[in-house]
Structure formats: C-alpha cells, structure tokens
Write an enzyme that holds these catalytic residues in place. Structure first.
Site, PDB file in Angstrom:
ATOM      1  NE  ARG A 101      -4.058   1.772   2.332  1.00 24.17           N
ATOM      2  CZ  ARG A 101      -4.208   2.592   3.375  1.00 24.17           C
ATOM      3  NH1 ARG A 101      -3.393   2.486   4.414  1.00 24.17           N
ATOM      4  NH2 ARG A 101      -5.151   3.509   3.391  1.00 24.17           N
ATOM      5  CG  HIS A 143      -1.633   5.226  -0.312  1.00 29.26           C
ATOM      6  ND1 HIS A 143      -2.428   5.843   0.622  1.00 29.26           N
ATOM      7  CD2 HIS A 143      -2.388   4.206  -0.799  1.00 29.26           C
ATOM      8  CE1 HIS A 143      -3.601   5.218   0.699  1.00 29.26           C
ATOM      9  NE2 HIS A 143      -3.576   4.214  -0.151  1.00 29.26           N
ATOM     10  CG  ASN A 161      -1.274   8.847   2.839  1.00 30.21           C
ATOM     11  OD1 ASN A 161      -1.667   7.842   2.264  1.00 30.21           O
ATOM     12  ND2 ASN A 161      -0.654   9.842   2.207  1.00 30.21           N
ATOM     13  CG  HIS A 215      -8.382  -3.656  -1.274  1.00 27.52           C
ATOM     14  ND1 HIS A 215      -9.432  -2.777  -1.393  1.00 27.52           N
ATOM     15  CD2 HIS A 215      -7.281  -2.884  -1.074  1.00 27.52           C
ATOM     16  CE1 HIS A 215      -8.981  -1.536  -1.266  1.00 27.52           C
ATOM     17  NE2 HIS A 215      -7.691  -1.571  -1.079  1.00 27.52           N
TER      18      HIS A 215
END
Length: 319
Positions: A63, A67, A95, A194
């Site tokens: 992740r 991001h 975040n 996910h």
C-alpha cells in the site's frame, strides 16, 4: 536556403543530447548490477523478516508503494516527515493513521546504506519491497524496473485529491485510475491488492449499516467490531477468507457480495467490470499475471531519473 554546416552540427548535437537524455531517463531492471549488486537480496531478506514477524506488514508495504506512486509519481514523497517549514503527505486523509511500514523502510535503507552508501533511492526500495511483500504472501513475482530518484518535495493536497477514496462509485474509480493512465481492467486488477490487509471501521461503517448489495450475514458479523458510532479505528480484514495470502479470494468475495469497502463491491455491482471480476474469481493465474503487469506499469508512474531529485540518505528527510 540550405543550413550552414555549423548550424547543422549544432542541431545534430542538440538532437543527440536529447536522445542521450531520453535513454538516461529510462528505468532498468539491471540498474544496480554494478553499483550495488547485493541490493535485491538485501531488501528481500529484510522484507521476509518483517512479514514473518507480522504478516499484515506485507499489505502495508504494498500500500505504501501505491500511495506513493499515485501522488506525483513513484518518488518516495510519502516517506518525508513534516518539519517546521514543510508539510508532507503523511497527514493527508488517505494516509493519516492508516499508512504504515515506515520503520521497515528505515531498516531496509539502513542496511542498504551500509553496503552501498548514497547509491540506492528510497523510491526504488519502496518499489522492491512492494514486490517482495506480494511474493512473501504467496503472490506472483515481477521484474521491478529501477533507477528512480527521490523527490525533495511532497504534496498534501495531491495526496488528498488523487488517492482513490473507499467511498468512490465505479465511475469515480475508473476516472481516478484513468488519470494515471490505467484502463478499467488494470484498475480491477490492482484492486486485487485488497486480498491482503485490513481496513478501519470508519471506512466501511456506511456500507455495512446502509447498503443493500451486501451479504447480510457478512454485514452482521462485522457490526460487533464496528458499531454504528465510535470505534472508528477498529480493524477488519479486507478479505475475510485468506487475509494474509495473496490470492484471488477477494474477487470470490465480491461475487458473493462480501466486499468490505463500498469501492470494493462497486467492481461487482451490475456495472461494466462485473465480467472482469468473474474472470479473476475463477482464474487465479489470470489475476496474478494481470496484477503483476499492472504493478510494473504503476512503478513507471512519473519517476524522477537522471539528475532530477536526489538519493536521500534518510528516507524521512531531504539531504
């Protein structure tokens, strides 16, 4: 009028310089073969250790890469701490209190600096760690292109605007990924990240209490850990079947209306991506291959190369 030999020579020189610049700006899988030949094994060992210590860390490192890349490219801007004169991306809504794994990156950077000081960028470390995390949890490997450099700036506003929110509908998801050059198919593949990790109650409360396209027994099972008010930071697995194994169970969940986030279930809710979800739910190999290919593409989002940016000594601050 014909150009003079001197003007032609100058034009040719400029053209060659442009070509050299383009060539130097390309990422390469062999970038550190000479300058830091043990970097890949060093990072892999550190990631395997971190994931063995806490399986969830694999999802966190993956992740972190996502991001980072969605905010002005894969430049390690997400790692920069706030200072008295600088606001980074860590406090952005997607975040804050959510993105983690910074200490693992610090550890890896320290190990890499000890063998190759000033050579390997934080951005490359994040990209390699994401791949190694997926592999550590049973996913398919891919060749990470290398040669990124680290940014000296970050963008709180872009982090808030460009990282897809869990409340997005399908059209919003397609648009958010399209802005970064991804097709709807690639968006569905990348959403398969996910299949590992967890989400906070605040991000799925509205779905389990208000939405109808959700398996009711699944919704009920989540409510004790995510009451209608409070307990915002309580965690539930994004994939209740195999939350620490990188497989295609995420898509099987969607077909059964057991997507945890609103944005998850939007991929299978009577829209244009239903067939892609169905394909991935029945073919693990197809998903894993498409995911790996999409990750290579994501790692190529606007990297800093050549003389742009810097190689940070400490990933949390500029040199």
């Amino acid at each position: 009028m014909a150009p003079s030999s001197s003007s032609f020579s100058t034009t040719l020189s400029v053209f060659l310089l442009v070509l050299v610049g383009m060539a130097s700006a390309q990422l390469s899988s062999t970038y550190y073969n000479t300058s830091c030949p043990n970097v890949l094994s060093t990072i892999k060992s550190a990631v395997n250790s971190a994931v063995a210590n806490e399986r969830r860390m694999g999802a966190s490192l993956l992740r972190l890469h996502f991001h980072d890349c969605f905010v002005n490219g894969c430049d390690a801007s997400i790692l920069l701490d706030d200072t008295s004169t600088f606001t980074g991306e860590k406090t952005a809504k997607p975040n804050n209190g959510s993105v983690r794994g910074f200490e693992v990156i610090d550890t890896i950077k320290s190990k890499v600096e000890s063998i190759c000081p000033g050579v390997v960028s934080c951005a490359d470390i994040v990209a390699i760690a994401a791949r190694d995390s997926v592999v550590a949890l049973g996913g398919q490997s891919w060749t990470v292109q290398l040669g990124r450099r680290d940014s000296t700036t970050a963008s709180l506003s872009t982090a808030n605007s460009d990282i897809p929110a869990p409340s997005l509908n399908l059209s919003g998801l397609i648009s958010a990924f399209s802005k970064k050059g991804f097709t709807a198919k690639e968006m569905v593949a990348l959403s398969g990240s996910h299949t590992i990790g967890q989400a906070r109650c605040t991000n799925f409360r509205a779905r389990i209490y208000n939405e109808t396209n959700i398996d009711q027994s699944f919704a009920s099972s989540l409510k004790s850990n995510c009451p209608s008010t409070g307990s915002d930071n309580n965690l539930s697995p994004l994939d209740a079947i195999s939350q620490t194994t990188f497989d295609n169970a995420y898509y099987k969940n969607l077909v059964r209306e057991k997507g945890l986030l609103h944005s998850d279930q939007q991929l299978y809710s009577g829209g244009s991506t239903d067939s892609q979800v169905t394909t991935y739910s029945t073919s693990s190999s197809t998903f894993l291959t498409d995911f790996a290919n999409a990750m290579v593409k994501m790692g190529n989002l606007s990297p800093l190369t050549g003389t742009s940016g810097q190689i940070r000594t400490n990933c949390r601050k500029t040199n």
